[in-house]
Design a protein around this motif. Structure first.
Motif, PDB file in Angstrom:
ATOM      1  N   ASN A 136      26.157  90.639  54.649  1.00 28.88           N
ATOM      2  CA  ASN A 136      26.198  89.950  53.450  1.00 28.88           C
ATOM      3  C   ASN A 136      25.754  90.726  52.347  1.00 28.88           C
ATOM      4  O   ASN A 136      25.855  90.399  51.180  1.00 28.88           O
ATOM      5  CB  ASN A 136      24.727  88.824  53.861  1.00 28.88           C
ATOM      6  CG  ASN A 136      24.729  87.946  54.890  1.00 28.88           C
ATOM      7  OD1 ASN A 136      25.653  87.909  55.068  1.00 28.88           O
ATOM      8  ND2 ASN A 136      23.931  87.739  55.056  1.00 28.88           N
ATOM      9  N   LEU A 137      25.181  92.536  52.054  1.00 32.53           N
ATOM     10  CA  LEU A 137      25.004  93.176  51.316  1.00 32.53           C
ATOM     11  C   LEU A 137      26.259  93.218  50.100  1.00 32.53           C
ATOM     12  O   LEU A 137      26.228  93.866  49.477  1.00 32.53           O
ATOM     13  CB  LEU A 137      23.663  94.029  51.547  1.00 32.53           C
ATOM     14  CG  LEU A 137      22.464  93.500  52.050  1.00 32.53           C
ATOM     15  CD1 LEU A 137      21.982  94.610  53.153  1.00 32.53           C
ATOM     16  CD2 LEU A 137      21.754  93.794  50.803  1.00 32.53           C
ATOM     17  N   LEU A 138      27.132  93.898  51.121  1.00 31.43           N
ATOM     18  CA  LEU A 138      28.402  94.489  50.894  1.00 31.43           C
ATOM     19  C   LEU A 138      28.769  94.052  49.536  1.00 31.43           C
ATOM     20  O   LEU A 138      29.145  94.751  48.935  1.00 31.43           O
ATOM     21  CB  LEU A 138      29.596  94.303  51.746  1.00 31.43           C
ATOM     22  CG  LEU A 138      29.710  95.600  52.919  1.00 31.43           C
ATOM     23  CD1 LEU A 138      30.741  95.737  53.546  1.00 31.43           C
ATOM     24  CD2 LEU A 138      29.664  96.670  52.149  1.00 31.43           C
ATOM     25  N   PRO A 139      29.316  92.821  49.363  1.00 30.62           N
ATOM     26  CA  PRO A 139      29.725  91.958  47.870  1.00 30.62           C
ATOM     27  C   PRO A 139      28.528  92.030  46.745  1.00 30.62           C
ATOM     28  O   PRO A 139      29.151  92.568  45.841  1.00 30.62           O
ATOM     29  CB  PRO A 139      29.596  90.510  48.259  1.00 30.62           C
ATOM     30  CG  PRO A 139      29.708  90.380  49.672  1.00 30.62           C
ATOM     31  CD  PRO A 139      28.998  91.330  50.232  1.00 30.62           C
ATOM     32  N   HIS A 140      27.371  92.299  46.888  1.00 31.59           N
ATOM     33  CA  HIS A 140      26.767  92.692  46.002  1.00 31.59           C
ATOM     34  C   HIS A 140      26.353  94.587  45.693  1.00 31.59           C
ATOM     35  O   HIS A 140      27.264  94.897  44.925  1.00 31.59           O
ATOM     36  CB  HIS A 140      24.815  92.978  46.440  1.00 31.59           C
ATOM     37  CG  HIS A 140      24.202  93.340  45.100  1.00 31.59           C
ATOM     38  ND1 HIS A 140      24.610  92.885  43.915  1.00 31.59           N
ATOM     39  CD2 HIS A 140      22.635  93.593  45.702  1.00 31.59           C
ATOM     40  CE1 HIS A 140      23.322  92.354  43.212  1.00 31.59           C
ATOM     41  NE2 HIS A 140      22.804  92.953  44.205  1.00 31.59           N
ATOM     42  N   ALA A 141      27.270  95.030  46.509  1.00 33.41           N
ATOM     43  CA  ALA A 141      27.395  96.651  46.032  1.00 33.41           C
ATOM     44  C   ALA A 141      28.723  96.607  45.615  1.00 33.41           C
ATOM     45  O   ALA A 141      28.558  97.636  44.892  1.00 33.41           O
ATOM     46  CB  ALA A 141      27.287  97.253  47.791  1.00 33.41           C
ATOM     47  N   PHE A 171      33.372  97.703  58.748  1.00 31.61           N
ATOM     48  CA  PHE A 171      33.468  96.436  57.758  1.00 31.61           C
ATOM     49  C   PHE A 171      34.487  96.393  56.740  1.00 31.61           C
ATOM     50  O   PHE A 171      34.713  95.301  56.071  1.00 31.61           O
ATOM     51  CB  PHE A 171      32.502  96.551  56.813  1.00 31.61           C
ATOM     52  CG  PHE A 171      30.646  96.895  58.074  1.00 31.61           C
ATOM     53  CD1 PHE A 171      30.392  95.202  58.068  1.00 31.61           C
ATOM     54  CD2 PHE A 171      30.526  97.709  58.590  1.00 31.61           C
ATOM     55  CE1 PHE A 171      29.355  95.281  57.982  1.00 31.61           C
ATOM     56  CE2 PHE A 171      29.173  97.973  58.933  1.00 31.61           C
ATOM     57  CZ  PHE A 171      28.724  97.045  58.876  1.00 31.61           C
ATOM     58  N   GLY A 172      35.486  97.147  56.895  1.00 34.53           N
ATOM     59  CA  GLY A 172      36.782  97.425  56.293  1.00 34.53           C
ATOM     60  C   GLY A 172      36.696  97.281  54.689  1.00 34.53           C
ATOM     61  O   GLY A 172      37.382  96.219  53.692  1.00 34.53           O
ATOM     62  N   SER A 173      35.800  98.015  54.202  1.00 34.27           N
ATOM     63  CA  SER A 173      35.536  98.153  53.080  1.00 34.27           C
ATOM     64  C   SER A 173      34.677  99.785  52.380  1.00 34.27           C
ATOM     65  O   SER A 173      34.131 100.560  52.924  1.00 34.27           O
ATOM     66  CB  SER A 173      33.483  97.351  52.557  1.00 34.27           C
ATOM     67  OG  SER A 173      33.586  97.449  51.082  1.00 34.27           O
ATOM     68  N   SER A 174      35.128  99.566  51.037  1.00 37.02           N
ATOM     69  CA  SER A 174      35.431 101.553  51.033  1.00 37.02           C
ATOM     70  C   SER A 174      33.704 101.497  50.168  1.00 37.02           C
ATOM     71  O   SER A 174      33.348 102.802  50.217  1.00 37.02           O
ATOM     72  CB  SER A 174      36.126 101.684  49.778  1.00 37.02           C
ATOM     73  OG  SER A 174      35.836 100.501  48.674  1.00 37.02           O
ATOM     74  N   SER A 175      33.022 100.306  50.445  1.00 40.17           N
ATOM     75  CA  SER A 175      31.548  99.908  49.567  1.00 40.17           C
ATOM     76  C   SER A 175      30.447 100.898  50.628  1.00 40.17           C
ATOM     77  O   SER A 175      29.626 100.351  50.534  1.00 40.17           O
ATOM     78  CB  SER A 175      30.997  99.128  48.873  1.00 40.17           C
ATOM     79  OG  SER A 175      32.337  98.791  48.000  1.00 40.17           O
TER      80      SER A 175
END
Length: 277
Positions: A136-141, A171-175
């Protein structure tokens, strides 16, 4: 690598102006700040944009970099808690942490993925809840350009470097990445091995030393006084191409507490340069 120290090492009642001044006088490149409860000295849950801008100016005027924002509030607001309201509050805190880090010009926040407690019905559920909350937090990051870095702590969760790597990769995200704490892993592993396995997933480093024979929180000791094999650890960091902050997370001395800031600066010189400076 950049010589850094956590704000927690300074006397608790010291004004931020003095904190930055002593960080400069001790020879640090960077200072890691912590998000505290409303009213705490430094960034806190009630900090305004204007207040954060003032902290950033203090750092700049002293030539101190701000690279990461820690937070000690997650022990009571776990992202994996069985209670939905506790997870929601934890998510709100991390969201504020991301926003404060962005305002301060930092690229990384430290958080904890979850805690395996007696209230948990299964390890799998803990991971599911943790992944959902962080997801839930990843898009904000990603919007803010700030990385969420998961620290290895004594939480009975993510207990091996391969498990930590798989958790982050999922998570498949660089963030999202790892905030690797060298001292914390000494109770159940070898930091130089973790570093090589985690590799580029490591975004920031905490350093503290630990005596394994003690086996509990009293085993944390000043840098160079414990069982960490620092030459092997520093070689591993160089081998993976790590060049960012080496942040000491050590307690203040009971007498003359500020001296810990100055002594630790010399310890970090030995780690980074191989000799005192």
């Amino acid at each position: 690598m950049l010589k850094s120290i956590n704000h927690w090492t300074f006397p608790k009642d010291m004004p931020m102006e003095s904190v930055f001044e002593h960080a400069r006088l001790a020879g640090y490149d960077a200072l890691e700040l912590n998000l505290g409860q409303a009213g705490a000295i430094g960034p806190n849950l009630a900090s305004t944009t204007t207040e954060l801008a003032a902290i950033k100016r203090m750092a700049e005027s002293n030539g101190i970099l701000l690279r990461s924002l820690s937070c000690g509030l997650m022990w009571d607001h776990s992202l994996s808690a069985p209670q939905p309201e506790v997870r929601r509050r934890g998510q709100e805190i991390v969201s504020k942490q991301l926003e404060a880090a962005h305002e301060l010009g930092m690229d990384t926040i430290l958080t904890v993925a979850g805690y395996c407690t007696d209230d948990d019905t299964s390890y799998e559920l803990l991971e599911t809840r943790s992944r959902e909350t962080l997801g839930n937090l990843l898009p904000h990051a990603e919007r803010l350009g700030v990385t969420i870095a998961i620290e290895n702590v004594w939480s009975k969760f993510l207990l091996s470097p391969t498990e930590m790597a798989g958790y982050v990769d999922g998570f498949g995200s660089s963030s999202i990445g790892v905030y690797f704490d060298i001292g914390n892993v000494m109770l159940y592993g070898h930091p130089e091995q973790w570093i090589r396995i985690l590799g580029s997933r490591i975004r920031k480093i905490h350093v503290k030393d630990f005596r394994r024979a003690v086996g509990n929180g009293q085993g944390f000791v000043p840098l160079l006084a414990g069982d960490v094999k620092w030459p092997l650890v520093m070689k591993a960091l160089r081998d993976i191409g790590y060049t960012d902050t080496i942040t000491a997370e050590v307690g203040a001395y009971s007498s003359y507490p500020l001296q810990a800031v100055y002594d630790t600066a010399r310890h970090l010189d030995v780690l980074i340069h191989g000799e005192p400076r």
